[in-house]
Design a protein around this motif. Structure first.
Motif, PDB file in Angstrom:
ATOM      1  N   SER A  63       0.786  -1.130  -0.010  1.00 15.12           N
ATOM      2  CA  SER A  63      -0.062   0.095  -0.070  1.00 15.12           C
ATOM      3  C   SER A  63       0.777   0.977   0.008  1.00 15.12           C
ATOM      4  O   SER A  63       1.783   1.456   0.902  1.00 15.12           O
ATOM      5  CB  SER A  63      -0.785  -0.023   1.254  1.00 15.12           C
ATOM      6  OG  SER A  63      -2.006  -1.003   1.262  1.00 15.12           O
ATOM      7  N   VAL A  64       0.869   2.182  -1.004  1.00 16.51           N
ATOM      8  CA  VAL A  64       1.654   3.340  -1.302  1.00 16.51           C
ATOM      9  C   VAL A  64       0.801   4.564  -0.877  1.00 16.51           C
ATOM     10  O   VAL A  64      -0.362   4.687  -1.547  1.00 16.51           O
ATOM     11  CB  VAL A  64       2.129   3.384  -2.701  1.00 16.51           C
ATOM     12  CG1 VAL A  64       2.795   4.478  -2.689  1.00 16.51           C
ATOM     13  CG2 VAL A  64       2.764   2.106  -3.119  1.00 16.51           C
ATOM     14  N   ARG A  65       1.326   5.349  -0.252  1.00 19.24           N
ATOM     15  CA  ARG A  65       0.763   6.745   0.198  1.00 19.24           C
ATOM     16  C   ARG A  65       1.830   7.757  -0.048  1.00 19.24           C
ATOM     17  O   ARG A  65       2.865   7.364   0.118  1.00 19.24           O
ATOM     18  CB  ARG A  65       0.225   6.690   1.799  1.00 19.24           C
ATOM     19  CG  ARG A  65      -0.920   5.714   1.916  1.00 19.24           C
ATOM     20  CD  ARG A  65      -1.245   5.986   3.259  1.00 19.24           C
ATOM     21  NE  ARG A  65      -2.295   5.280   3.853  1.00 19.24           N
ATOM     22  CZ  ARG A  65      -2.165   3.841   4.197  1.00 19.24           C
ATOM     23  NH1 ARG A  65      -0.906   3.330   4.028  1.00 19.24           N
ATOM     24  NH2 ARG A  65      -3.219   3.075   4.526  1.00 19.24           N
ATOM     25  N   ALA A  66       1.586   8.784  -0.465  1.00 16.71           N
ATOM     26  CA  ALA A  66       2.436   9.922  -0.823  1.00 16.71           C
ATOM     27  C   ALA A  66       3.058  10.470   0.511  1.00 16.71           C
ATOM     28  O   ALA A  66       4.086  11.048   0.418  1.00 16.71           O
ATOM     29  CB  ALA A  66       1.363  11.251  -1.405  1.00 16.71           C
ATOM     30  N   ALA A  73       7.889   4.162  -0.759  1.00  5.76           N
ATOM     31  CA  ALA A  73       6.751   4.192  -1.793  1.00  5.76           C
ATOM     32  C   ALA A  73       7.437   3.343  -3.080  1.00  5.76           C
ATOM     33  O   ALA A  73       6.732   2.548  -3.644  1.00  5.76           O
ATOM     34  CB  ALA A  73       6.514   5.459  -2.300  1.00  5.76           C
ATOM     35  N   LEU A  74       8.725   3.702  -3.380  1.00  6.04           N
ATOM     36  CA  LEU A  74       9.104   2.681  -4.727  1.00  6.04           C
ATOM     37  C   LEU A  74       9.250   1.381  -4.522  1.00  6.04           C
ATOM     38  O   LEU A  74       9.082   0.475  -5.266  1.00  6.04           O
ATOM     39  CB  LEU A  74      10.615   3.453  -5.071  1.00  6.04           C
ATOM     40  CG  LEU A  74      10.445   4.881  -5.520  1.00  6.04           C
ATOM     41  CD1 LEU A  74      12.028   5.384  -5.786  1.00  6.04           C
ATOM     42  CD2 LEU A  74       9.601   5.035  -6.765  1.00  6.04           C
ATOM     43  N   LEU A  75       9.797   0.902  -3.228  1.00  6.32           N
ATOM     44  CA  LEU A  75       9.820  -0.306  -2.902  1.00  6.32           C
ATOM     45  C   LEU A  75       8.290  -0.987  -2.851  1.00  6.32           C
ATOM     46  O   LEU A  75       8.213  -2.059  -3.095  1.00  6.32           O
ATOM     47  CB  LEU A  75      10.591  -0.481  -1.561  1.00  6.32           C
ATOM     48  CG  LEU A  75      10.927  -1.853  -1.013  1.00  6.32           C
ATOM     49  CD1 LEU A  75      11.980  -2.580  -1.870  1.00  6.32           C
ATOM     50  CD2 LEU A  75      11.274  -1.949   0.555  1.00  6.32           C
ATOM     51  N   ARG A  76       7.469  -0.426  -2.318  1.00  7.17           N
ATOM     52  CA  ARG A  76       6.247  -0.945  -2.356  1.00  7.17           C
ATOM     53  C   ARG A  76       5.240  -0.957  -3.785  1.00  7.17           C
ATOM     54  O   ARG A  76       4.319  -1.550  -3.829  1.00  7.17           O
ATOM     55  CB  ARG A  76       5.287  -0.227  -1.264  1.00  7.17           C
ATOM     56  CG  ARG A  76       5.629  -0.858   0.039  1.00  7.17           C
ATOM     57  CD  ARG A  76       4.938   0.321   0.975  1.00  7.17           C
ATOM     58  NE  ARG A  76       5.307  -0.074   2.460  1.00  7.17           N
ATOM     59  CZ  ARG A  76       4.700   0.687   3.598  1.00  7.17           C
ATOM     60  NH1 ARG A  76       3.784   1.831   3.364  1.00  7.17           N
ATOM     61  NH2 ARG A  76       4.991   0.166   4.645  1.00  7.17           N
ATOM     62  N   THR A  77       5.779  -0.115  -4.639  1.00  8.09           N
ATOM     63  CA  THR A  77       5.128   0.110  -5.802  1.00  8.09           C
ATOM     64  C   THR A  77       4.696  -1.179  -6.976  1.00  8.09           C
ATOM     65  O   THR A  77       3.802  -1.403  -6.984  1.00  8.09           O
ATOM     66  CB  THR A  77       5.820   1.176  -6.768  1.00  8.09           C
ATOM     67  OG1 THR A  77       5.806   2.473  -6.047  1.00  8.09           O
ATOM     68  CG2 THR A  77       4.930   1.363  -8.023  1.00  8.09           C
ATOM     69  N   PRO A  78       5.903  -1.940  -6.865  1.00 10.56           N
ATOM     70  CA  PRO A  78       5.615  -3.387  -7.811  1.00 10.56           C
ATOM     71  C   PRO A  78       4.745  -4.059  -7.078  1.00 10.56           C
ATOM     72  O   PRO A  78       3.504  -4.531  -8.020  1.00 10.56           O
ATOM     73  CB  PRO A  78       6.938  -3.852  -7.561  1.00 10.56           C
ATOM     74  CG  PRO A  78       7.968  -2.830  -7.730  1.00 10.56           C
ATOM     75  CD  PRO A  78       7.205  -1.808  -6.636  1.00 10.56           C
TER      76      PRO A  78
END
Length: 236
Positions: A63-66, A73-78
């Motif tokens: 789950s990515v939040r700003a 965030a980059l680690l969780r994006t995939p």
């Protein structure tokens, strides 16, 4: 179906339909192993995150939040590509992944499909940070409260892939309709998800422009599916 409509359907969807149908007839479900894996992973994330013990682990994984640090965030994006939104019916996410990822896997190959999907999702993730920095007053801006909203999950990837596949196979009107639908979504409800979809489309359109520029023939015209100079993409 009348003559003009039949001709339009043949030009718009003929190459795409032929490619998908041939792959499914010859390979059946073996034609889309990555897509089946993505559907199962999305379903698994949905099942786990709805358990008392599973919500936080799924949040930590995908789950990515700003408001998150950029590296996190980059680690969780995939993995976020496969974490469905909690406030939407999971069957909708599963249907989108099965249909659009499946068509893309057949037409583009699994690695190119994943690359385009990641590009679209990453564009939405990075846009959220830019939009919040711009503030809520401009058309591209976002309120500060959106920093705590979870990104779109599979939907940005689905939209980006749909536009890209439509371009690769000459379904230009269909691709334009997808873009128009996303614009209407933002006009009707200007939330984070809608604007992230537009950011995903913008990133894919830049990719299309670069590839079209690099792939033009000597006469300066991009080959179109159904013409002699066009070659179907090589599946990886």
């Amino acid at each position: 179906m009348s003559g003009p409509l039949k001709e339009f359907a043949r030009r718009e969807w003929g190459p795409l339909f032929t490619t998908v149908r041939t792959a499914l007839v010859t390979g059946r479900w073996r034609a889309v192993p990555m897509t089946l894996g993505a559907v199962c992973l999305t379903a698994l994330f949905q099942l786990v995150q709805n358990q008392d013990w599973g919500y936080q682990p799924v949040q930590d994984i995908g789950s990515v939040r700003a408001e998150d640090p950029l590296w996190l965030a980059l680690l969780r994006t995939p993995p976020s590509l496969f974490v469905p939104a909690l406030d939407l019916p999971v069957w909708g996410a599963l249907a989108q992944v099965l249909l659009v990822f499946g068509i893309a896997e057949i037409c583009l190959g699994r690695w190119r499909t994943l690359a385009v999907a990641y590009l679209a999702t990453l564009a939405g993730t990075l846009y959220a940070r830019v939009g919040i920095a711009l503030g809520p007053d401009g058309p591209l801006g976002l309120p500060a409260s959106d920093a705590q909203v979870v990104d779109t999950g599979p939907s940005a990837a689905v939209v980006g892939l749909a536009v890209y596949v439509c371009w690769r196979y000459g379904a230009r009107w269909t691709g334009a309709l997808v873009v128009l639908a996303m614009v209407i979504e933002v006009v009707v409800k200007a939330n984070l998800a809608g604007k992230e979809h537009l950011a995903a489309i913008a990133a894919v359109l830049v990719l299309i422009a670069v590839q079209a520029w690099r792939g033009r023939g000597q006469d300066g015209v991009e080959p179109r599916p159904g013409t002699r100079s066009w070659k179907p993409p090589i599946r990886s």
